[in-house]
Structures are given as structure tokens and as C-alpha cells.
Write an enzyme that holds these catalytic residues in place. Structure first.
Site, PDB file in Angstrom:
ATOM      1  N   ARG A  73       0.847  -1.192   0.000  1.00 49.96           N
ATOM      2  CA  ARG A  73       0.000   0.000   0.000  1.00 49.96           C
ATOM      3  C   ARG A  73       0.884   1.245   0.000  1.00 49.96           C
ATOM      4  O   ARG A  73       1.965   1.251   0.568  1.00 49.96           O
ATOM      5  CB  ARG A  73      -0.903   0.027   1.239  1.00 49.96           C
ATOM      6  CG  ARG A  73      -2.046  -0.952   1.179  1.00 49.96           C
ATOM      7  CD  ARG A  73      -2.951  -0.844   2.380  1.00 49.96           C
ATOM      8  NE  ARG A  73      -2.297  -1.270   3.605  1.00 49.96           N
ATOM      9  CZ  ARG A  73      -1.712  -0.470   4.479  1.00 49.96           C
ATOM     10  NH1 ARG A  73      -1.719   0.848   4.307  1.00 49.96           N
ATOM     11  NH2 ARG A  73      -1.126  -0.955   5.551  1.00 49.96           N
ATOM     12  N   TYR A 116      -1.281  -3.499  -6.947  1.00 53.94           N
ATOM     13  CA  TYR A 116      -1.122  -4.192  -5.663  1.00 53.94           C
ATOM     14  C   TYR A 116      -2.469  -4.245  -4.921  1.00 53.94           C
ATOM     15  O   TYR A 116      -3.154  -3.221  -4.794  1.00 53.94           O
ATOM     16  CB  TYR A 116      -0.052  -3.496  -4.789  1.00 53.94           C
ATOM     17  CG  TYR A 116      -0.092  -4.039  -3.385  1.00 53.94           C
ATOM     18  CD1 TYR A 116       0.375  -5.330  -3.124  1.00 53.94           C
ATOM     19  CD2 TYR A 116      -0.683  -3.332  -2.346  1.00 53.94           C
ATOM     20  CE1 TYR A 116       0.272  -5.875  -1.853  1.00 53.94           C
ATOM     21  CE2 TYR A 116      -0.789  -3.870  -1.073  1.00 53.94           C
ATOM     22  CZ  TYR A 116      -0.311  -5.144  -0.840  1.00 53.94           C
ATOM     23  OH  TYR A 116      -0.431  -5.694   0.408  1.00 53.94           O
ATOM     24  N   HIS A 160     -10.411  -1.987  11.713  1.00 54.41           N
ATOM     25  CA  HIS A 160      -9.343  -2.852  11.200  1.00 54.41           C
ATOM     26  C   HIS A 160      -9.107  -3.958  12.231  1.00 54.41           C
ATOM     27  O   HIS A 160      -8.105  -3.955  12.938  1.00 54.41           O
ATOM     28  CB  HIS A 160      -8.087  -1.987  11.006  1.00 54.41           C
ATOM     29  CG  HIS A 160      -6.990  -2.646  10.245  1.00 54.41           C
ATOM     30  ND1 HIS A 160      -5.674  -2.287  10.389  1.00 54.41           N
ATOM     31  CD2 HIS A 160      -6.996  -3.629   9.311  1.00 54.41           C
ATOM     32  CE1 HIS A 160      -4.917  -3.017   9.584  1.00 54.41           C
ATOM     33  NE2 HIS A 160      -5.687  -3.843   8.927  1.00 54.41           N
ATOM     34  N   SER A 185      -1.128  -3.514  10.182  1.00 55.89           N
ATOM     35  CA  SER A 185      -0.886  -4.475   9.102  1.00 55.89           C
ATOM     36  C   SER A 185       0.359  -5.313   9.391  1.00 55.89           C
ATOM     37  O   SER A 185       1.361  -4.790   9.896  1.00 55.89           O
ATOM     38  CB  SER A 185      -0.681  -3.719   7.795  1.00 55.89           C
ATOM     39  OG  SER A 185      -1.745  -2.831   7.608  1.00 55.89           O
ATOM     40  N   CYS A 199       0.950  -7.593  11.562  1.00 57.05           N
ATOM     41  CA  CYS A 199       1.300  -7.816  12.973  1.00 57.05           C
ATOM     42  C   CYS A 199       0.617  -9.070  13.513  1.00 57.05           C
ATOM     43  O   CYS A 199       0.477  -9.221  14.735  1.00 57.05           O
ATOM     44  CB  CYS A 199       0.912  -6.618  13.814  1.00 57.05           C
ATOM     45  SG  CYS A 199       2.026  -5.226  13.610  1.00 57.05           S
ATOM     46  N   ASP A 244      -9.396  -9.419   9.273  1.00 57.97           N
ATOM     47  CA  ASP A 244      -8.874  -8.083   8.949  1.00 57.97           C
ATOM     48  C   ASP A 244      -9.845  -6.942   9.222  1.00 57.97           C
ATOM     49  O   ASP A 244      -9.410  -5.866   9.589  1.00 57.97           O
ATOM     50  CB  ASP A 244      -8.463  -8.052   7.462  1.00 57.97           C
ATOM     51  CG  ASP A 244      -7.573  -6.870   7.117  1.00 57.97           C
ATOM     52  OD1 ASP A 244      -6.673  -6.554   7.909  1.00 57.97           O
ATOM     53  OD2 ASP A 244      -7.777  -6.257   6.049  1.00 57.97           O
TER      54      ASP A 244
HETATM   55  C1  OXD Z   1      -3.095  -4.490   5.298  1.00 58.29           C
HETATM   56  C2  OXD Z   1      -3.784  -5.679   4.742  1.00 58.29           C
HETATM   57  O1  OXD Z   1      -2.197  -3.933   4.650  1.00 58.29           O
HETATM   58  O2  OXD Z   1      -4.673  -6.206   5.416  1.00 58.29           O
HETATM   59  O3  OXD Z   1      -3.472  -4.095   6.407  1.00 58.29           O
HETATM   60  O4  OXD Z   1      -3.492  -6.076   3.610  1.00 58.29           O
HETATM   61 MN    MN Z   2      -5.156  -5.124   7.222  1.00 56.01          MN
END
Ligand code: OXD
Ligand code: MN
Length: 610
Positions: A96, A224, A253, A275, A277, A304
Site C-alpha cells: 500500500r 497491488y 481494522h 498491518s 502484525c 482483517d
Molecule cells: C493491510 C492488509 O495492509 O490487510 O493491512 O493487507
Molecule cells: Mn489489514
């Protein structure tokens, strides 16, 4: 002039005129507004063809064959990995891009100090110039999709226009796509309008723009997943967080898991982590043997994103709007996450991992020997020991949630599952203990708002730098985070039986830099303590930062941790916290819309630490 440019691209139709049932390339379209918008986007991007996506198996096979023929994807060994394909993104397009992700609201203050902002007129004009003719010689795929479960009153519809079959095939896994979405959309004017074109994949012409006031997302110049699967971060977090504030719910999230006790009672936990983790690992974890033998189990609801609403019983009910997992491959193994490994054995898209001579896949930390040679994520011949990673550290798998051996039987319940505990977790080498409980909702919101974590490879930029990441939403909140904290505080007042809020940290290191806590399935021990607290049984000591487990409160049976290690894991170092508080104050100082309750909590903590 700017205004003219904006009105060119802002929706022309007021979404009130609805013409029933006209045929559009074989699909029964009920919605004049949808067609006008698509015509407008097609006039700008100028595709050679427009293809409607219906979500059928026949369509999947046809598009897969086309993408195989063009080289956009490669077939994997169908005996070993049935239904699986392989894809590589451009080398400059692997994560990202937070610096190129913008929130475009009329009023800059509504995007707030943590988001990149551009005026909508300027953004429509700037991206419009890149989109102009970007699909010439290409096909525009029209993907109607649902975030959420079909027939749930909480699901929401979107349409993504894209020139990438890879996107279509991923959206097919990650969302409920095709006819099911059109049927649910019916005549409703409410849908999120997403436009994506790969264009020339030039990072200087790459932008991911969100127009929450127009229900619109424009993404250009990337291939991506996190930038182009518009149902995921763009819709289900950035646009949905805006909707959630307006409509009185939460778009977060967060993973969602169910922990079943030996009596068969399942309690649900939601957890926000930045992300890469370990949300996927936690959502699918297998309890240590000692607990399994007693009958404890973990069920996955989502890994997620959680959409949470207040139920008639005053509890917070969470549902997973996604239908698949877009997980980080490296370090996923039969030890760290056996359920993920079993999930990706079929019908999975692998991106930027190593391709082996047998047409299977490999990545660092897979827990099996690497192939003697392979092709790396950039398409170059690769050998283990070359000093280079074979798989990109942010390489991914896209796999259907229904493949997961521990998918909860309630994961598609229209009303979601009731949440007993919420976890906020960062990656912190020091300062934050393994787990602690907040004193109450307001303090819990402050704990979430002051979360910090070391950055990972999921986003482009420096790795390992501690940054404040409130509720793990820093890159995903579609509006001013000061207003976001206020919304959380208001939700607590409206929820008569709110979940308890905890902070966790699996990543403390010892003097030599090794991890103090074994993590993975052992995280069950901390989650169980959280649920013990909810049940009124978990033992804790009160500290300035919250309730920390007493040394005997965590069931550590089967673990080889010394008393000193346990004490280090549960320690609260007031000096380190005072230092952290300085950093928090600097961060919160950016907000001119910071709720007074957050300031009160900061001051109260400063006093308790004195
Ligand atoms: C992120 C994902 O980048 O879930 O958080 O892909
Ligand atoms: Mn994520």
C-alpha cells in the site's frame, strides 16, 4: 474552472430516476444511475470493451484462461495446488502507498491531520487526466459486489470498474460478487462507485483517492491488492468508517475470533492490530495442547475487518464484511499458522512468492526446505543462500474464507456475533506489557487512540519505526481522527453492555533482541485471561496503565518461561511510560478536534505515573 472540472466527474445523476430492467451486455440492469455512471467512466477511460461480471464458475474459468494466455497470471501445479494461480506485481508496486492515498473532502479539516487531503475538484481533475484513455485497447470489467453477507441488512453494495483480470479474480474471493450483488442493490441508489485502472504503473502517476461525500473511490497506477481491491481497505474501512460515523456503527481494522470453552460456550473477541502484525495468525490460532486437551477451541470469523453495530441487547455485534483472506505469506508455516497453510491449499491466488520448478510456491519462514532453485518475486532465477529474499516480505495469498478448517459456523450470520472483549495490539519491543485491561470504556478508547507500533512491509516506507497508530486505523480512517475518537466515545455511551477493552503486545524483546513471548498459539493464554476478566474470574493487579495479570493469573502450563521472564513480560516501567506519554502528547497535539475525554485520560495517566 475547478468547479466545472469537478461537476464533470461528480455524479451527474441524482440517483432518483430509475429505469427498470434494461439489458446491458446480457445482465439485467435495473439501475439507470449505474449505467450513466459507467458510461461516464467509460467515456473517460475509453476501453475497447465493457464486460459485466456475473460471478459464475463459467466466467471464472473463462477469465482465468484469458489471464493465463496473456501472462497476467500463471497456472500452478493443479495436482498439488488445485485451483491455484500465481501472479507477480511490478517491482515498484508491492505494498500500500500511504503517501499516495488521499481523502478528498470539501473541507480539509474533515480529513483531519493524519490523512493526506486534496480538494475533490483538484483530485478529480488530476486523476481524470491520468484516467483519460487509460483503458484504450483494454477491457473494462464491471464488478458488482457486496461487502457483508447477502440478505443481511448490514451489507453494502459497491461496483468496481477495473481493467485487470487479476483484480476480478481477487474480488471474486474477497467479496460476494456478481449477480448476488446486483440483486441486493436492486433499485437502491446506495452503492460505492469504484474506478481502477493500472494505467502505466508509474509511481509518479499513482493515486488512491477517496471521496466519502460522493461514495466514490478512484485508484490509478497500481496493481497491488491493498490499493486496487477497492472493496477492502478503500470501501470497508475508509468509506465505511465515514458511513459508520454517520449511521452510528463502527468499521474497524479488526479480526474477529470465537473462543470455545470446554462447556461449549463461545465468546467472541475482536482485535485491532496494524498491518502484518499477526491478525490472521491470531484469528486462526490453535490453542496449546494443555488447553486443547481440556476442550478449548478457537473459531475464525474474520482476519482483517470488523463492522460492528449495537444489538437490541445492548451488546456490540461484529460481522466480517469480507469473504476471503488477503494474508501475508512470509513466516506463515505449519508452526505459526497451520490453519492458514491448510486454507491456501486450493483455490488461492499467490502474489510475489517464489515459484518452484514443480510449479508450487515457497516463501521465507514457510517451515519447509526451499527448492534448490526457483524464480523469485521479480521473475529472476533464484537460489537459497543468495542473500536475497525469494519472496517479497509483503507477498500475499488470497484465499476463500470457507477453506479455513476453523471457520466459525456463525461467520455468515446476518447479525454478526456478540463481542465480549476487544484487543488493541501493537508491535512494541519495549514499554507495553503482554496484556493489560483498561479501567472502563473511556479509558479503553484512550488506550486504543494512543496505540503505537513499529512499521512493517505492508506499506511502502521505512520498516521498524515506532509510530502512533490509533486503533490500527491510521492508514484507514476516512475522516478526521479527532472526530473518530469522539465517535468511539459516543458509541460507548450508547452501548449498555459494551465489550471490555484490553491492550496486548506479543513483541517485547529481551536484552539480546530475541522475543520474550513465544507468540502464535500461545497468545491464546492472554486472550483467555481477557475472557476470564470478562467472566469476573481473571486475577489482576491495578497499575497506572490499567489492570495487569498477576504473575499466577496466566495459565503458562507447558511453557518454559523463568519467573524473571514472566515478570519482564508483565512489568510496567513508569519511566518508560512517562517517556511514551511525551510522544503521545506530541501526537495528540496535532488534533484541533481532540475530544476533551482523551485529554482527561492523558492527564490522569500522567498523574498516576508521577
Ligand atoms: C493491510 C492488509 O495492509 O490487510 O493491512 O493487507
Ligand atoms: Mn489489514
Amino acid at each position: 474552472m475547478k468547479q466545472d472540472r469537478r461537476s464533470l466527474h461528480r455524479p451527474k445523476t441524482a440517483y432518483t430516476t430509475v429505469r427498470r430492467s434494461f439489458a446491458y451486455k446480457g445482465v439485467e440492469m435495473m439501475h439507470q444511475a449505474v449505467r450513466s455512471w459507467i458510461d461516464e467512466m467509460a467515456a473517460m477511460t475509453k476501453p475497447d470493451r465493457i464486460v459485466w461480471i456475473d460471478g459464475t464458475e463459467e466466467e471464472r474459468q473463462r477469465l482465468t484462461a484469458e489471464a493465463l494466455a496473456s501472462g497476467e497470471i500463471m497456472e500452478l501445479n493443479q495436482e498439488r495446488l488445485p485451483g491455484c494461480v500465481y501472479h507477480r506485481t511490478a517491482a515498484n508496486d508491492v505494498a500500500r502507498v500511504e503517501h499516495l492515498t488521499l481523502i478528498c473532502t470539501d473541507n480539509k479539516a474533515d480529513a483531519g491531520p493524519t490523512n493526506n487531503w486534496m480538494a475533490p475538484a483538484e483530485a478529480y481533475a488530476k486523476l481524470g487526466a491520468i484516467f483519460d484513455g487509460a483503458m484504450r485497447g483494454r477491457t473494462m470489467y464491471v464488478i458488482p459486489y457486496l461487502m457483508g453477507v447477502p440478505a443481511s441488512p448490514f451489507s453494502k453494495a459497491g461496483i468496481e470498474l477495473t481493467d485487470s483480470i487479476y483484480v476480478v479474480l481477487n474480488m471474486r474471493i474477497m467479496t460476494r460478487m456478481g449477480r448476488v450483488a446486483l440483486e441486493q442493490l436492486g433499485e437502491s441508489p446506495e452503492f460505492v462507485k469504484g474506478l481502477h485502472a493500472k494505467a502505466d504503473l508509474n509511481p509518479d502517476r499513482r493515486f488512491i483517492c477517496h471521496f466519502p461525500e460522493d461514495n466514490t473511490i478512484w485508484s490509478v497506477g497500481s496493481g497491488y491488492g491493498g490499493n486496487v481491491l477497492l472493496g477492502k481497505k478503500c470501501f470497508s474501512l475508509r468509506i465505511a468508517s465515514w458511513m459508520a460515523r454517520r449511521e452510528g456503527w463502527l468499521a474497524e481494522h479488526m479480526l474477529i475470533l470465537g473462543l470455545e470453552d470446554p462447556r461449549g460456550k463461545v465468546s467472541y473477541v475482536a482485535g485491532a492490530f496494524p498491518s502484518a502484525c499477526g491478525k490472521t495468525n491470531l484469528a486462526m490460532m490453535i490453542p496449546p495442547e494443555h488447553f486443547r486437551a481440556q476442550g478449548y477451541k478457537v473459531w475464525t470469523v474474520g482476519d482483517d475487518i470488523a463492522w460492528m453495530r449495537i444489538g437490541p441487547d445492548g451488546r456490540l455485534w461484529a460481522s466480517n464484511p469480507e469473504a476471503g483472506f488477503f494474508g501475508v505469506a512470509p513466516q506463515t508455516s505449519m508452526i505459526s499458522n497451520p490453519n492458514a497453510m491448510l486454507t491456501v491449499q486450493r483455490d488461492t491466488i499467490f502474489t510475489n512468492v517464489v515459484l518452484t520448478p514443480e510449479k508450487t510456491v515457497w516463501w521465507e519462514g514457510m517451515g519447509v526446505d526451499p527448492p534448490a532453485e526457483g524464480i523469485d518475486w521479480q521473475g529472476n532465477p533464484w537460489k537459497p543462500g543468495s542473500g536475497e529474499n525469494g519472496a517479497h516480505p509483503n507477498s500475499r495469498f488470497t484465499a476463500p474464507a470457507r477453506n479455513c478448517p476453523v471457520i466459525s459456523r456463525h461467520w455468515e450470520d446476518p447479525q454478526g456475533v456478540p463481542i465480549s472483549a476487544m484487543l488493541f495490539g501493537g508491535r512494541r519491543a519495549k514499554t507495553a506489557p503482554l496484556i493489560y485491561e483498561s479501567f472502563n470504556w473511556q479509558h479503553g478508547v484512550y488506550v486504543g487512540a494512543s496505540m503505537a507500533s513499529e512499521t512493517t512491509t505492508a506499506a511502502a516506507g521505512a520498516v521498524g519505526v515506532v509510530r502512533r497508530d490509533p486503533m490500527a486505523m491510521l492508514p484507514f480512517c476516512g475522516y478526521n481522527m479527532g472526530d473518530y475518537f469522539a465517535h468511539w466515545l459516543a458509541m460507548g455511551k450508547k452501548t449498555s453492555n459494551p465489550p471490555r477493552i484490553f491492550h496486548v503486545n506479543w513483541f517485547q524483546t529481551d536484552a539480546k533482541g530475541g522475543f520474550l513471548w513465544p507468540g502464535y498459539g500461545n497468545n491464546f493464554r492472554a486472550v483467555k485471561w481477557a475472557l476470564d476478566r470478562c467472566a469476573g474470574t481473571g486475577k489482576a493487579r491495578e497499575t497506572p496503565i490499567g489492570y495487569v495479570p498477576t504473575e499466577d493469573a496466566l495459565d503458562l502450563t507447558g511453557l518454559n518461561l523463568s519467573g524473571d521472564e514472566v515478570r519482564a513480560l508483565l512489568a510496567v516501567d513508569c519511566g518508560a511510560w512517562r517517556h511514551d506519554l511525551d510522544n503521545q502528547e506530541e501526537f495528540f497535539g496535532k488534533f484541533d478536534r481532540l475530544p476533551v475525554e482523551i485529554k482527561e485520560e492523558l492527564e490522569a495517566l500522567r498523574k498516576r505515573l508521577a
